[in-house]
Design a protein around this motif. Structure first.
Motif, PDB file in Angstrom:
ATOM      1  N   HIS A   1      -9.126  19.681  -6.411  1.00  0.00           N
ATOM      2  CA  HIS A   1      -7.671  19.817  -6.331  1.00  0.00           C
ATOM      3  C   HIS A   1      -7.036  18.639  -7.051  1.00  0.00           C
ATOM      4  O   HIS A   1      -7.721  17.692  -7.444  1.00  0.00           O
ATOM      5  CB  HIS A   1      -7.209  19.844  -4.872  1.00  0.00           C
ATOM      6  N   LEU A   2      -5.719  18.689  -7.224  1.00  0.00           N
ATOM      7  CA  LEU A   2      -4.961  17.584  -7.815  1.00  0.00           C
ATOM      8  C   LEU A   2      -3.771  17.256  -6.917  1.00  0.00           C
ATOM      9  O   LEU A   2      -3.113  18.158  -6.396  1.00  0.00           O
ATOM     10  CB  LEU A   2      -4.459  17.938  -9.215  1.00  0.00           C
ATOM     11  N   ASP A   3      -3.516  15.971  -6.750  1.00  0.00           N
ATOM     12  CA  ASP A   3      -2.336  15.510  -6.016  1.00  0.00           C
ATOM     13  C   ASP A   3      -1.212  15.107  -6.961  1.00  0.00           C
ATOM     14  O   ASP A   3      -0.043  15.055  -6.553  1.00  0.00           O
ATOM     15  CB  ASP A   3      -2.697  14.302  -5.146  1.00  0.00           C
ATOM     16  N   LEU A   4      -1.581  14.805  -8.203  1.00  0.00           N
ATOM     17  CA  LEU A   4      -0.608  14.297  -9.173  1.00  0.00           C
ATOM     18  C   LEU A   4      -0.970  14.766 -10.575  1.00  0.00           C
ATOM     19  O   LEU A   4      -2.129  14.694 -10.980  1.00  0.00           O
ATOM     20  CB  LEU A   4      -0.597  12.765  -9.140  1.00  0.00           C
TER      21      LEU A   4
ATOM     22  N   ALA B   1      -4.522   1.431  -7.759  1.00  0.00           N
ATOM     23  CA  ALA B   1      -3.972   1.830  -6.460  1.00  0.00           C
ATOM     24  C   ALA B   1      -4.951   2.688  -5.669  1.00  0.00           C
ATOM     25  O   ALA B   1      -4.621   3.143  -4.564  1.00  0.00           O
ATOM     26  CB  ALA B   1      -2.665   2.584  -6.662  1.00  0.00           C
ATOM     27  N   GLY B   2      -6.147   2.926  -6.232  1.00  0.00           N
ATOM     28  CA  GLY B   2      -7.170   3.683  -5.527  1.00  0.00           C
ATOM     29  C   GLY B   2      -7.194   5.163  -5.828  1.00  0.00           C
ATOM     30  O   GLY B   2      -7.900   5.930  -5.158  1.00  0.00           O
ATOM     31  N   VAL B   3      -6.433   5.584  -6.853  1.00  0.00           N
ATOM     32  CA  VAL B   3      -6.405   7.000  -7.245  1.00  0.00           C
ATOM     33  C   VAL B   3      -7.572   7.283  -8.186  1.00  0.00           C
ATOM     34  O   VAL B   3      -7.887   6.477  -9.067  1.00  0.00           O
ATOM     35  CB  VAL B   3      -5.074   7.346  -7.940  1.00  0.00           C
ATOM     36  N   ASP B   4      -8.222   8.420  -8.007  1.00  0.00           N
ATOM     37  CA  ASP B   4      -9.223   8.892  -8.961  1.00  0.00           C
ATOM     38  C   ASP B   4      -8.479   9.590 -10.096  1.00  0.00           C
ATOM     39  O   ASP B   4      -7.704  10.516  -9.846  1.00  0.00           O
ATOM     40  CB  ASP B   4     -10.202   9.866  -8.303  1.00  0.00           C
ATOM     41  N   VAL B   5      -8.733   9.164 -11.335  1.00  0.00           N
ATOM     42  CA  VAL B   5      -7.920   9.615 -12.468  1.00  0.00           C
ATOM     43  C   VAL B   5      -8.771  10.308 -13.534  1.00  0.00           C
ATOM     44  O   VAL B   5      -9.794   9.781 -13.973  1.00  0.00           O
ATOM     45  CB  VAL B   5      -7.173   8.437 -13.125  1.00  0.00           C
ATOM     46  N   LEU B   6      -8.310  11.476 -13.945  1.00  0.00           N
ATOM     47  CA  LEU B   6      -8.837  12.173 -15.114  1.00  0.00           C
ATOM     48  C   LEU B   6      -7.803  12.051 -16.215  1.00  0.00           C
ATOM     49  O   LEU B   6      -6.628  12.369 -16.004  1.00  0.00           O
ATOM     50  CB  LEU B   6      -9.078  13.654 -14.791  1.00  0.00           C
ATOM     51  N   THR B   7      -8.218  11.564 -17.375  1.00  0.00           N
ATOM     52  CA  THR B   7      -7.293  11.486 -18.502  1.00  0.00           C
ATOM     53  C   THR B   7      -7.970  11.999 -19.756  1.00  0.00           C
ATOM     54  O   THR B   7      -9.182  12.240 -19.773  1.00  0.00           O
ATOM     55  CB  THR B   7      -6.764  10.049 -18.699  1.00  0.00           C
TER      56      THR B   7
ATOM     57  N   ASP C   1       0.838  -1.187   0.000  1.00  0.00           N
ATOM     58  CA  ASP C   1       0.000   0.000   0.000  1.00  0.00           C
ATOM     59  C   ASP C   1       0.875   1.240   0.000  1.00  0.00           C
ATOM     60  O   ASP C   1       1.611   1.504   0.960  1.00  0.00           O
ATOM     61  CB  ASP C   1      -0.919  -0.015   1.218  1.00  0.00           C
ATOM     62  N   LEU C   2       0.809   2.023  -1.072  1.00  0.00           N
ATOM     63  CA  LEU C   2       1.628   3.221  -1.203  1.00  0.00           C
ATOM     64  C   LEU C   2       0.945   4.464  -0.644  1.00  0.00           C
ATOM     65  O   LEU C   2       1.475   5.575  -0.760  1.00  0.00           O
ATOM     66  CB  LEU C   2       1.982   3.445  -2.674  1.00  0.00           C
ATOM     67  N   GLY C   3      -0.236   4.295  -0.076  1.00  0.00           N
ATOM     68  CA  GLY C   3      -0.930   5.434   0.509  1.00  0.00           C
ATOM     69  C   GLY C   3      -1.519   6.382  -0.510  1.00  0.00           C
ATOM     70  O   GLY C   3      -1.684   7.572  -0.228  1.00  0.00           O
ATOM     71  N   LEU C   4      -1.867   5.867  -1.681  1.00  0.00           N
ATOM     72  CA  LEU C   4      -2.383   6.719  -2.756  1.00  0.00           C
ATOM     73  C   LEU C   4      -3.902   6.722  -2.844  1.00  0.00           C
ATOM     74  O   LEU C   4      -4.465   7.509  -3.620  1.00  0.00           O
ATOM     75  CB  LEU C   4      -1.795   6.278  -4.100  1.00  0.00           C
ATOM     76  N   ARG C   5      -4.560   5.860  -2.095  1.00  0.00           N
ATOM     77  CA  ARG C   5      -6.017   5.741  -2.203  1.00  0.00           C
ATOM     78  C   ARG C   5      -6.694   7.069  -1.896  1.00  0.00           C
ATOM     79  O   ARG C   5      -6.402   7.721  -0.883  1.00  0.00           O
ATOM     80  CB  ARG C   5      -6.522   4.654  -1.262  1.00  0.00           C
ATOM     81  N   GLY C   6      -7.597   7.464  -2.793  1.00  0.00           N
ATOM     82  CA  GLY C   6      -8.331   8.705  -2.632  1.00  0.00           C
ATOM     83  C   GLY C   6      -7.638   9.926  -3.215  1.00  0.00           C
ATOM     84  O   GLY C   6      -8.230  11.013  -3.262  1.00  0.00           O
ATOM     85  N   LYS C   7      -6.390   9.773  -3.675  1.00  0.00           N
ATOM     86  CA  LYS C   7      -5.685  10.882  -4.321  1.00  0.00           C
ATOM     87  C   LYS C   7      -6.321  11.184  -5.672  1.00  0.00           C
ATOM     88  O   LYS C   7      -7.007  10.342  -6.266  1.00  0.00           O
ATOM     89  CB  LYS C   7      -4.206  10.536  -4.516  1.00  0.00           C
ATOM     90  N   LYS C   8      -6.072  12.388  -6.170  1.00  0.00           N
ATOM     91  CA  LYS C   8      -6.647  12.840  -7.441  1.00  0.00           C
ATOM     92  C   LYS C   8      -5.525  13.091  -8.444  1.00  0.00           C
ATOM     93  O   LYS C   8      -4.560  13.789  -8.125  1.00  0.00           O
ATOM     94  CB  LYS C   8      -7.453  14.130  -7.258  1.00  0.00           C
TER      95      LYS C   8
ATOM     96  N   GLY D   1     -13.514   0.729 -10.508  1.00  0.00           N
ATOM     97  CA  GLY D   1     -14.145   1.528  -9.464  1.00  0.00           C
ATOM     98  C   GLY D   1     -13.380   2.798  -9.202  1.00  0.00           C
ATOM     99  O   GLY D   1     -12.170   2.885  -9.429  1.00  0.00           O
ATOM    100  N   GLY D   2     -14.094   3.826  -8.718  1.00  0.00           N
ATOM    101  CA  GLY D   2     -13.475   5.118  -8.462  1.00  0.00           C
ATOM    102  C   GLY D   2     -14.116   6.200  -9.303  1.00  0.00           C
ATOM    103  O   GLY D   2     -14.932   5.930 -10.191  1.00  0.00           O
ATOM    104  N   ALA D   3     -13.734   7.440  -9.040  1.00  0.00           N
ATOM    105  CA  ALA D   3     -14.291   8.586  -9.769  1.00  0.00           C
ATOM    106  C   ALA D   3     -13.352   8.953 -10.914  1.00  0.00           C
ATOM    107  O   ALA D   3     -12.541   9.883 -10.806  1.00  0.00           O
ATOM    108  CB  ALA D   3     -14.476   9.771  -8.823  1.00  0.00           C
ATOM    109  N   HIS D   4     -13.466   8.217 -12.001  1.00  0.00           N
ATOM    110  CA  HIS D   4     -12.571   8.402 -13.139  1.00  0.00           C
ATOM    111  C   HIS D   4     -13.299   9.122 -14.281  1.00  0.00           C
ATOM    112  O   HIS D   4     -14.511   8.967 -14.460  1.00  0.00           O
ATOM    113  CB  HIS D   4     -12.061   7.052 -13.634  1.00  0.00           C
TER     114      HIS D   4
END
Length: 250
Positions: A85-88, A30-36, A2-9, A56-59
């Protein structure tokens, strides 16, 4: 792990094919919500949307060509509306062509520069209001900067410029806790390779595998591993760096 990325945007440009797709999928898993984003409709767009629904997730998968400033503005506004906001931010979208330098037209030079350099600059600049301390910005670079490859002078010039931009931004925004890094790629197996005739595929694989210390080409998943690390707190003291993911290519 677990890299602690769950819920990141995250925003990943050009994420429906090749390396970008591998990054998007790994982040989502990894649980990140991704916009591409993508430039034009294709089966790859529809299939990625389906994969992300199953994960699953808000992609979100939206149309945007980063060579056009208005598209970048709309893309970042989409991120602001959906995530706040964005984390990455991963600057992956890019263009390439193979043209003798003597025959390189100004139009083609500008096309590559507008996408690879100006487009990346606009994505970063317009994302800044959404980035806070702990955020990570990663640009996809190329080992072509070190090696120099004939017929790719315009492409190589943009990747070299991105390296300089990255170093400057790391210094300018380090005080705000925003990290800037590059992942420089060697030869990675993507659908572009397998779109070649079989004899050319074999030649490419043999030629470039022989140039690497590991004796093989890379995969999008292996690139994504470096992205996950740089996005996590494991790399919280890494900025202004160029990380080579190239199998030890020479």
């Amino acid at each position: 792990m677990d890299l602690g990325l769950r819920g990141k945007k995250a925003l990943v440009t050009g994420g429906t094919r090749g390396v970008g797709r591998g990054i998007v999928r790994a982040l989502a898993e990894a649980g990140v919500d991704v916009l591409t984003c993508y430039r034009q409709e294709s089966e790859a767009v529809a299939s990625l949307e389906n994969e992300l629904k199953e994960t699953g997730g808000a992609h979100h998968v939206v149309r945007a060509d980063i060579a056009y400033p208005e598209d970048v503005t709309a893309l970042i506004e989409h991120a602001r509306t959906e995530y706040g906001h964005l984390d990455l931010v991963v600057n992956n979208a890019g263009a390439i062509s193979h043209i003798p330098y003597e025959s390189l037209s100004l139009e083609e030079w500008r096309r590559i520069v507008d996408t690879n350099l100006t487009g990346s600059h606009l994505v970063v600049q317009k994302s800044l209001p959404l980035l806070d301390a702990g955020s990570s910005v990663i640009s996809i670079g190329s080992k072509a900067v070190d090696a120099g490859i004939p017929l790719r002078s315009h492409y190589t010039a943009t990747k070299a410029a991105i390296a300089g931009l990255n170093r400057s931004l790391a210094k300018e925004f380090g005080g705000r806790g925003i990290r800037f890094n590059i992942v420089a790629l060697g030869v990675v197996e993507t659908e572009n390779l397998y779109a070649l005739p079989e004899d050319q595929q074999k030649l490419m694989i043999e030629r470039y595998s022989a140039k690497t210390a590991l004796g093989r080409l890379g995969t999008p998943d292996e690139v994504a591993g470096a992205i996950l690390w740089l996005a996590s707190d494991l790399a919280r003291y890494v900025t202004g760096a160029t990380i080579s993911v190239d199998g030890g290519i020479s």
